[in-house]
Design a protein around this motif. Structure first.
Motif, PDB file in Angstrom:
ATOM      1  N   CYS A 182      28.515  44.460  38.284  1.00 39.69           N
ATOM      2  CA  CYS A 182      30.031  44.339  38.633  1.00 39.69           C
ATOM      3  C   CYS A 182      30.757  43.048  37.835  1.00 39.69           C
ATOM      4  O   CYS A 182      31.653  43.202  37.639  1.00 39.69           O
ATOM      5  CB  CYS A 182      30.326  44.689  40.342  1.00 39.69           C
ATOM      6  N   ILE A 183      29.264  41.956  38.564  1.00 45.40           N
ATOM      7  CA  ILE A 183      29.964  40.391  37.669  1.00 45.40           C
ATOM      8  C   ILE A 183      30.280  40.321  36.932  1.00 45.40           C
ATOM      9  O   ILE A 183      31.384  40.171  36.307  1.00 45.40           O
ATOM     10  CB  ILE A 183      28.816  40.068  38.874  1.00 45.40           C
ATOM     11  N   GLN A 184      29.714  40.865  36.144  1.00 45.83           N
ATOM     12  CA  GLN A 184      29.448  40.612  34.494  1.00 45.83           C
ATOM     13  C   GLN A 184      30.826  41.099  33.481  1.00 45.83           C
ATOM     14  O   GLN A 184      31.114  40.963  33.085  1.00 45.83           O
ATOM     15  CB  GLN A 184      28.031  41.692  33.572  1.00 45.83           C
ATOM     16  N   ALA A 185      31.408  42.812  34.590  1.00 41.32           N
ATOM     17  CA  ALA A 185      32.129  43.284  34.168  1.00 41.32           C
ATOM     18  C   ALA A 185      33.563  43.053  34.733  1.00 41.32           C
ATOM     19  O   ALA A 185      34.478  42.487  32.903  1.00 41.32           O
ATOM     20  CB  ALA A 185      32.269  44.404  34.706  1.00 41.32           C
ATOM     21  N   VAL A 186      33.413  41.772  35.761  1.00 38.97           N
ATOM     22  CA  VAL A 186      34.804  41.146  36.291  1.00 38.97           C
ATOM     23  C   VAL A 186      34.708  39.875  34.635  1.00 38.97           C
ATOM     24  O   VAL A 186      35.891  39.835  34.720  1.00 38.97           O
ATOM     25  CB  VAL A 186      34.865  40.504  37.225  1.00 38.97           C
ATOM     26  N   VAL A 249      44.514  26.415  31.810  1.00 37.33           N
ATOM     27  CA  VAL A 249      45.126  26.612  33.288  1.00 37.33           C
ATOM     28  C   VAL A 249      45.065  28.246  32.375  1.00 37.33           C
ATOM     29  O   VAL A 249      46.074  28.872  31.784  1.00 37.33           O
ATOM     30  CB  VAL A 249      46.355  26.418  33.868  1.00 37.33           C
ATOM     31  N   ILE A 250      44.551  29.052  33.333  1.00 39.71           N
ATOM     32  CA  ILE A 250      44.290  30.398  32.782  1.00 39.71           C
ATOM     33  C   ILE A 250      45.056  31.319  34.191  1.00 39.71           C
ATOM     34  O   ILE A 250      44.823  31.582  35.350  1.00 39.71           O
ATOM     35  CB  ILE A 250      43.309  31.573  32.664  1.00 39.71           C
ATOM     36  N   PHE A 251      46.015  32.097  33.756  1.00 42.21           N
ATOM     37  CA  PHE A 251      47.333  33.081  34.490  1.00 42.21           C
ATOM     38  C   PHE A 251      46.525  34.206  34.814  1.00 42.21           C
ATOM     39  O   PHE A 251      45.918  35.127  33.677  1.00 42.21           O
ATOM     40  CB  PHE A 251      48.527  32.930  35.137  1.00 42.21           C
ATOM     41  N   LEU A 252      46.316  35.140  35.705  1.00 44.03           N
ATOM     42  CA  LEU A 252      45.954  36.348  35.971  1.00 44.03           C
ATOM     43  C   LEU A 252      46.506  36.953  36.657  1.00 44.03           C
ATOM     44  O   LEU A 252      46.883  37.033  37.156  1.00 44.03           O
ATOM     45  CB  LEU A 252      43.754  36.584  36.518  1.00 44.03           C
ATOM     46  N   GLU A 253      46.519  38.214  35.903  1.00 41.61           N
ATOM     47  CA  GLU A 253      47.347  39.773  36.738  1.00 41.61           C
ATOM     48  C   GLU A 253      47.047  40.693  37.067  1.00 41.61           C
ATOM     49  O   GLU A 253      45.787  41.451  35.767  1.00 41.61           O
ATOM     50  CB  GLU A 253      48.470  39.528  35.772  1.00 41.61           C
ATOM     51  N   GLY A 254      47.080  41.476  38.063  1.00 41.04           N
ATOM     52  CA  GLY A 254      46.173  42.977  38.005  1.00 41.04           C
ATOM     53  C   GLY A 254      44.495  42.991  38.014  1.00 41.04           C
ATOM     54  O   GLY A 254      44.014  43.640  38.079  1.00 41.04           O
ATOM     55  N   VAL A 255      44.561  42.114  39.436  1.00 42.56           N
ATOM     56  CA  VAL A 255      43.258  41.914  39.559  1.00 42.56           C
ATOM     57  C   VAL A 255      43.290  42.296  40.918  1.00 42.56           C
ATOM     58  O   VAL A 255      43.858  42.342  42.259  1.00 42.56           O
ATOM     59  CB  VAL A 255      42.938  40.066  40.335  1.00 42.56           C
ATOM     60  N   SER A 256      42.244  43.503  41.213  1.00 41.84           N
ATOM     61  CA  SER A 256      42.386  44.679  42.507  1.00 41.84           C
ATOM     62  C   SER A 256      42.005  43.520  43.715  1.00 41.84           C
ATOM     63  O   SER A 256      40.506  42.267  42.874  1.00 41.84           O
ATOM     64  CB  SER A 256      41.526  46.045  42.325  1.00 41.84           C
ATOM     65  N   MET A 257      41.367  43.738  44.953  1.00 39.85           N
ATOM     66  CA  MET A 257      40.342  43.084  45.756  1.00 39.85           C
ATOM     67  C   MET A 257      38.794  42.938  45.151  1.00 39.85           C
ATOM     68  O   MET A 257      38.894  41.842  45.916  1.00 39.85           O
ATOM     69  CB  MET A 257      40.877  44.094  46.836  1.00 39.85           C
ATOM     70  N   ASP A 258      38.351  44.481  44.839  1.00 39.58           N
ATOM     71  CA  ASP A 258      36.931  43.688  44.846  1.00 39.58           C
ATOM     72  C   ASP A 258      36.931  43.019  43.587  1.00 39.58           C
ATOM     73  O   ASP A 258      35.830  41.623  43.920  1.00 39.58           O
ATOM     74  CB  ASP A 258      36.264  45.480  43.869  1.00 39.58           C
ATOM     75  N   GLU A 259      37.406  42.902  42.349  1.00 42.13           N
ATOM     76  CA  GLU A 259      37.488  42.023  41.606  1.00 42.13           C
ATOM     77  C   GLU A 259      37.435  40.236  41.752  1.00 42.13           C
ATOM     78  O   GLU A 259      36.790  39.752  41.945  1.00 42.13           O
ATOM     79  CB  GLU A 259      38.646  42.534  40.359  1.00 42.13           C
ATOM     80  N   LEU A 260      39.158  40.856  42.809  1.00 42.26           N
ATOM     81  CA  LEU A 260      38.610  39.150  43.619  1.00 42.26           C
ATOM     82  C   LEU A 260      37.972  38.691  44.334  1.00 42.26           C
ATOM     83  O   LEU A 260      37.974  37.377  43.940  1.00 42.26           O
ATOM     84  CB  LEU A 260      40.383  39.821  43.660  1.00 42.26           C
ATOM     85  N   ALA A 261      37.195  39.444  44.780  1.00 44.06           N
ATOM     86  CA  ALA A 261      36.025  39.286  45.399  1.00 44.06           C
ATOM     87  C   ALA A 261      35.413  38.135  44.605  1.00 44.06           C
ATOM     88  O   ALA A 261      34.486  37.402  45.203  1.00 44.06           O
ATOM     89  CB  ALA A 261      35.437  39.962  46.621  1.00 44.06           C
ATOM     90  N   VAL A 262      35.086  39.136  43.676  1.00 48.78           N
ATOM     91  CA  VAL A 262      34.148  38.478  42.405  1.00 48.78           C
ATOM     92  C   VAL A 262      34.893  36.716  41.826  1.00 48.78           C
ATOM     93  O   VAL A 262      33.765  36.475  41.431  1.00 48.78           O
ATOM     94  CB  VAL A 262      33.815  39.485  41.120  1.00 48.78           C
TER      95      VAL A 262
END
Length: 365
Positions: A182-186, A249-262
């Motif tokens: 999961c970590i690698q995928a994120v 500076v990198i802006f991320l969008e469309g991040v799920s809660m599980d992805e955010l945790a990683v």
């Protein structure tokens, strides 16, 4: 016991008030399964679907029509036989029937009073009217921090005896250990740098992202930002362009809660220089992720950050920059503070918070 909730935010808010509502119902239904929890709203949604699947949680479709939340929801709760009605976002219905019911309201912050410049005149007036009405009508008010309690006393003129501080926790994803896969995928999905600092929250004036960007200017420290953009983003973007920091500076969008945790767990430092918060859930999320935190020495943020977070004056980007660089270059200091903060943050775990809520309900029946 039958407890009814105003579930508008539960079903329709993605962050902040929505997360608070979903977490509160989730932990109560888990630790106190003997009660029935009613979620009142005109309609439901996919949000919180897994909570609604629990046998002791039920969606109740309320009366429709204009202002039905204000004039009909309370009576609908009484018709269902609820003994307690809990307004989760600073509001309570204005009309009630004759059946006995105890009223509890959670007030998260009074930022619109402290920082009126961030709100329109109309919004300020509406917020103040709603909050005052709820504070008068409630049998008990829950403040989510000591700071919010002080503000309720000051601005709403509520006696201290009517208010109880019950902190909030955070989503269970931040307390779980994600798999290596999961970590690698994120990492790959968001093309994350090997090392980076992190900021999470709506990109607006009050959250003060520009100070972080100024603090790391002329360094090679990458910054990852996760948050909804507002018009303030243009100011940040202009500074980034002017100083050629687009790759930094990198802006991320469309991040799920599980992805955010990683993303939290992989960050070297979490930076949150907000001018004012009612509580500051992102700080708790970072501490549960064992990520050292730099935050402001204002409002409730020291309550959330504990003794081992690093504090700055949010108006001083030079101080912020110096503290980011110090921690960036000191792995042992980052680890020491992160470990101690992880011990501190356990007080924001689900079980103690659920116990405090249940105690409050029972005390007011």
């Amino acid at each position: 016991m039958k407890i009814a909730f105003d579930a508008k935010r539960f079903f329709h808010n993605t962050s902040g008030l929505g997360n608070y509502s979903r977490d509160l119902v989730r932990i109560l239904s888990h630790y106190y399964p003997e009660n029935e929890y009613l979620l009142l709203n005109k309609n439901s949604s996919e949000r919180g679907k897994e909570i609604l699947e629990k046998p002791n949680v039920r969606f109740v479709e309320t009366s429709r029509g204009k202002f039905s939340r204000q004039f009909k929801m309370g009576k609908d709760a009484q018709k269902e036989g609820a003994e307690i009605f809990h307004g989760l976002s600073g509001e309570l219905p204005l009309k009630w029937g004759k059946e006995p019911i105890k009223k509890i309201v959670t007030i998260h912050d009074l930022i619109f009073m402290r920082y009126p410049q961030y709100y329109s005149y109309f919004d300020r007036k509406i917020h103040l009217w709603k909050f005052k009405k709820a504070a008068i009508s409630a049998d008990k008010i829950i403040a989510i921090s000591e700071q919010t309690k002080r503000d309720i006393i000051t601005y709403l003129k509520v006696p201290e005896s009517k208010i109880e501080v019950i902190y909030q926790g955070c989503h269970k994803a931040f307390k779980e250990q994600q798999s290596e896969e999961c970590i690698q995928a994120v990492k790959e999905k968001f093309n994350l740098p090997e090392r980076y600092i992190l900021n999470v929250g709506t990109i607006e004036d009050r959250k003060n992202l520009l100070s972080i960007v100024k603090g790391i200017n002329e360094t090679e420290i990458p910054l990852v930002v996760v948050g909804k953009k507002t018009s303030y983003y243009k100011k940040v973007e202009a500074f980034i362009r002017k100083n050629k920091m687009e790759k930094q500076v990198i802006f991320l969008e469309g991040v799920s809660m599980d992805e955010l945790a990683v993303i939290y767990k992989l960050a070297d430092i979490f930076v949150y220089p907000s001018f004012f918060e009612g509580f500051g859930i992102p700080v708790i999320e970072a501490l549960f992720s064992k990520t050292v935190t730099i935050t402001s020495n204002t409002s409730c943020l020291p309550e959330a950050g504990g003794d081992n977070s690093v504090y700055i004056n949010p108006g001083n980007d030079l101080d912020l920059g110096a503290k980011i660089k110090f921690l960036w270059d000191n792995e042992s200091e980052r680890k020491r503070r992160a470990e101690k903060s992880f011990t501190f943050v356990q007080k924001f775990n689900d079980e103690p918070i659920a116990a405090q809520l249940m105690q409050l309900y029972k005390k007011n029946l």
